[in-house]
Scaffold this motif. Structure first.
Motif, mmCIF file in Angstrom:
data_model
loop_
_atom_site.group_PDB
_atom_site.id
_atom_site.type_symbol
_atom_site.label_atom_id
_atom_site.label_comp_id
_atom_site.label_asym_id
_atom_site.label_seq_id
_atom_site.Cartn_x
_atom_site.Cartn_y
_atom_site.Cartn_z
ATOM 1 N N SER A 9 49.109 24.569 35.943
ATOM 2 C CA SER A 9 47.769 25.125 36.005
ATOM 3 C C SER A 9 46.895 24.495 34.928
ATOM 4 O O SER A 9 47.380 24.128 33.869
ATOM 5 C CB SER A 9 47.803 26.631 35.749
ATOM 6 N N PHE A 10 45.632 24.419 35.214
ATOM 7 C CA PHE A 10 44.661 23.920 34.248
ATOM 8 C C PHE A 10 43.696 25.046 33.902
ATOM 9 O O PHE A 10 43.307 25.817 34.772
ATOM 10 C CB PHE A 10 43.887 22.739 34.836
ATOM 11 N N PHE A 11 43.329 25.101 32.630
ATOM 12 C CA PHE A 11 42.472 26.195 32.202
ATOM 13 C C PHE A 11 41.177 26.266 33.012
ATOM 14 O O PHE A 11 40.835 27.301 33.560
ATOM 15 C CB PHE A 11 42.143 26.074 30.700
ATOM 16 N N SER A 12 40.484 25.128 33.099
ATOM 17 C CA SER A 12 39.161 25.143 33.723
ATOM 18 C C SER A 12 39.224 25.322 35.233
ATOM 19 O O SER A 12 38.289 25.838 35.839
ATOM 20 C CB SER A 12 38.411 23.863 33.383
ATOM 21 N N VAL A 13 40.349 24.908 35.828
ATOM 22 C CA VAL A 13 40.448 24.919 37.287
ATOM 23 C C VAL A 13 41.103 26.204 37.793
ATOM 24 O O VAL A 13 40.649 26.807 38.765
ATOM 25 C CB VAL A 13 41.286 23.710 37.782
ATOM 26 N N ASN A 14 42.181 26.627 37.133
ATOM 27 C CA ASN A 14 42.975 27.736 37.645
ATOM 28 C C ASN A 14 42.788 29.038 36.887
ATOM 29 O O ASN A 14 42.858 30.112 37.478
ATOM 30 C CB ASN A 14 44.471 27.382 37.614
ATOM 31 N N VAL A 15 42.610 28.946 35.579
ATOM 32 C CA VAL A 15 42.648 30.156 34.764
ATOM 33 C C VAL A 15 41.264 30.789 34.575
ATOM 34 O O VAL A 15 41.072 31.962 34.894
ATOM 35 C CB VAL A 15 43.306 29.879 33.388
ATOM 36 N N LEU A 16 40.324 30.001 34.102
ATOM 37 C CA LEU A 16 39.016 30.593 33.815
ATOM 38 C C LEU A 16 38.328 31.170 35.058
ATOM 39 O O LEU A 16 37.793 32.284 34.995
ATOM 40 C CB LEU A 16 38.115 29.582 33.086
ATOM 41 N N PRO A 17 38.359 30.469 36.191
ATOM 42 C CA PRO A 17 37.732 31.069 37.382
ATOM 43 C C PRO A 17 38.371 32.407 37.767
ATOM 44 O O PRO A 17 37.681 33.322 38.228
ATOM 45 C CB PRO A 17 37.963 30.020 38.476
ATOM 46 N N LEU A 18 39.675 32.504 37.546
ATOM 47 C CA LEU A 18 40.382 33.750 37.849
ATOM 48 C C LEU A 18 39.929 34.866 36.895
ATOM 49 O O LEU A 18 39.652 35.985 37.325
ATOM 50 C CB LEU A 18 41.871 33.487 37.688
ATOM 51 N N LEU A 19 39.861 34.543 35.623
ATOM 52 C CA LEU A 19 39.407 35.545 34.654
ATOM 53 C C LEU A 19 37.960 35.937 34.938
ATOM 54 O O LEU A 19 37.597 37.112 34.851
ATOM 55 C CB LEU A 19 39.540 35.012 33.218
ATOM 56 N N ASN A 20 37.166 34.947 35.311
ATOM 57 C CA ASN A 20 35.769 35.261 35.616
ATOM 58 C C ASN A 20 35.655 36.219 36.782
ATOM 59 O O ASN A 20 34.842 37.142 36.770
ATOM 60 C CB ASN A 20 34.979 33.981 35.914
ATOM 61 N N SER A 21 36.490 36.029 37.793
ATOM 62 C CA SER A 21 36.354 36.889 38.970
ATOM 63 C C SER A 21 37.047 38.237 38.789
ATOM 64 O O SER A 21 36.608 39.226 39.360
ATOM 65 C CB SER A 21 36.849 36.174 40.223
ATOM 66 N N ARG A 22 38.111 38.299 37.982
ATOM 67 C CA ARG A 22 38.900 39.529 37.906
ATOM 68 C C ARG A 22 38.687 40.318 36.619
ATOM 69 O O ARG A 22 39.039 41.491 36.564
ATOM 70 C CB ARG A 22 40.392 39.207 38.041
ATOM 71 N N CYS A 23 38.197 39.692 35.575
ATOM 72 C CA CYS A 23 38.180 40.330 34.262
ATOM 73 C C CYS A 23 36.813 40.336 33.593
ATOM 74 O O CYS A 23 36.503 41.244 32.823
ATOM 75 C CB CYS A 23 39.152 39.632 33.309
ATOM 76 N N ASN A 24 36.025 39.320 33.851
ATOM 77 C CA ASN A 24 34.868 39.131 32.994
ATOM 78 C C ASN A 24 33.633 39.922 33.377
ATOM 79 O O ASN A 24 32.615 39.848 32.699
ATOM 80 C CB ASN A 24 34.571 37.640 32.817
ATOM 81 N N SER A 25 33.759 40.744 34.428
ATOM 82 C CA SER A 25 32.698 41.733 34.634
ATOM 83 C C SER A 25 32.719 42.684 33.440
ATOM 84 O O SER A 25 31.696 43.226 33.043
ATOM 85 C CB SER A 25 32.910 42.500 35.934
ATOM 86 N N CYS A 26 33.901 42.878 32.853
ATOM 87 C CA CYS A 26 34.041 43.706 31.649
ATOM 88 C C CYS A 26 34.177 42.868 30.376
ATOM 89 O O CYS A 26 33.625 43.218 29.348
ATOM 90 C CB CYS A 26 35.261 44.606 31.767
ATOM 91 N N HIS A 27 34.933 41.775 30.454
ATOM 92 C CA HIS A 27 35.257 41.017 29.232
ATOM 93 C C HIS A 27 34.376 39.784 29.020
ATOM 94 O O HIS A 27 34.727 38.891 28.268
ATOM 95 C CB HIS A 27 36.732 40.610 29.236
ATOM 96 N N GLY A 28 33.246 39.744 29.708
ATOM 97 C CA GLY A 28 32.297 38.661 29.468
ATOM 98 C C GLY A 28 30.999 39.245 28.937
ATOM 99 O O GLY A 28 30.914 40.433 28.656
ATOM 100 N N GLY A 29 30.006 38.410 28.788
ATOM 101 C CA GLY A 29 28.694 38.880 28.377
ATOM 102 C C GLY A 29 28.580 39.147 26.890
ATOM 103 O O GLY A 29 29.467 38.797 26.122
ATOM 104 N N SER A 30 27.504 39.786 26.510
ATOM 105 C CA SER A 30 27.205 39.931 25.083
ATOM 106 C C SER A 30 27.948 41.085 24.419
ATOM 107 O O SER A 30 28.147 41.082 23.209
ATOM 108 C CB SER A 30 25.698 40.103 24.880
ATOM 109 N N SER A 31 28.380 42.088 25.194
ATOM 110 C CA SER A 31 29.180 43.153 24.579
ATOM 111 C C SER A 31 30.415 43.443 25.435
ATOM 112 O O SER A 31 30.465 44.406 26.190
ATOM 113 C CB SER A 31 28.344 44.424 24.388
ATOM 114 N N PRO A 32 31.415 42.558 25.333
ATOM 115 C CA PRO A 32 32.617 42.685 26.164
ATOM 116 C C PRO A 32 33.402 43.964 25.869
ATOM 117 O O PRO A 32 33.410 44.436 24.729
ATOM 118 C CB PRO A 32 33.435 41.448 25.796
#
Ligand code: HEC
Length: 122
Positions: A39-62
């Motif tokens: 797996s590659f971070f930019s290809v496999n991991v980050l898109p997954l985190l963005n879709s599954r986690c970063n509604s909460c763990h992204g943005g200015s106040s994660p």
């Protein structure tokens, strides 16, 4: 269909996608659920985190002060062990994604295989 049923359906489909090694696009922006060797971070991991986690763990106040939107931020929780602990619903960690089902075996494997390969910024 009730939301829970829908989640179960998605999980079921993704399992089959893995098992039969089909190409399935599970979530927009994520990668195919094929047999992953590396797996590659930019290809496999980050898109997954963005879709599954970063509604909460992204943005200015994660949530929980835990940001998972950049390589450096993610690496912090890889090294602590809490990233995989949470994703695998291990005791001692808060199960993640919060208030949602466990990620599919395919999704978890993508992240684990990236870590196994050294958790590179690739
Ligand atoms: C609905 C919002 C939400 C989603 C989606 C979510 N989280 Fe969390 N997460 C939280 C909150 C709130 C906390 C802090 C409180 C807690 O631990 O429950 C947290 C805590 C954590 C922690 C620290 C846990 C610990 O025991 O130290 C990790 C690691 C984590 N999340 C990873 C993830 C990952 C990876 C995903 C996606 C697979 C994800 N989260 C999805 C809300 C969310």
């Amino acid at each position: 269909m009730k939301r829970n049923n829908y989640i179960l359906l998605i999980l079921g489909l993704s399992f089959f996608g893995c098992y039969y090694d089909k190409v399935e696009v599970l979530y927009p922006g994520s990668t195919h659920c094929t047999e992953i060797t590396t797996s590659f971070f930019s290809v496999n991991v980050l898109p997954l985190l963005n879709s599954r986690c970063n509604s909460c763990h992204g943005g200015s106040s994660p949530s929980g002060g835990i940001a998972l939107d950049t390589y450096d931020n993610v690496l912090t929780y890889v090294n602590k062990g809490s990233l995989m602990g949470s994703i695998n619903f291990q005791s001692g960690y808060s199960p993640m994604p919060k208030n949602s089902g466990k990620m599919s075996a395919c999704e978890i494997r993508k992240i684990q295989s990236w870590i196994d390969a050294g958790a590179l910024n690739n």
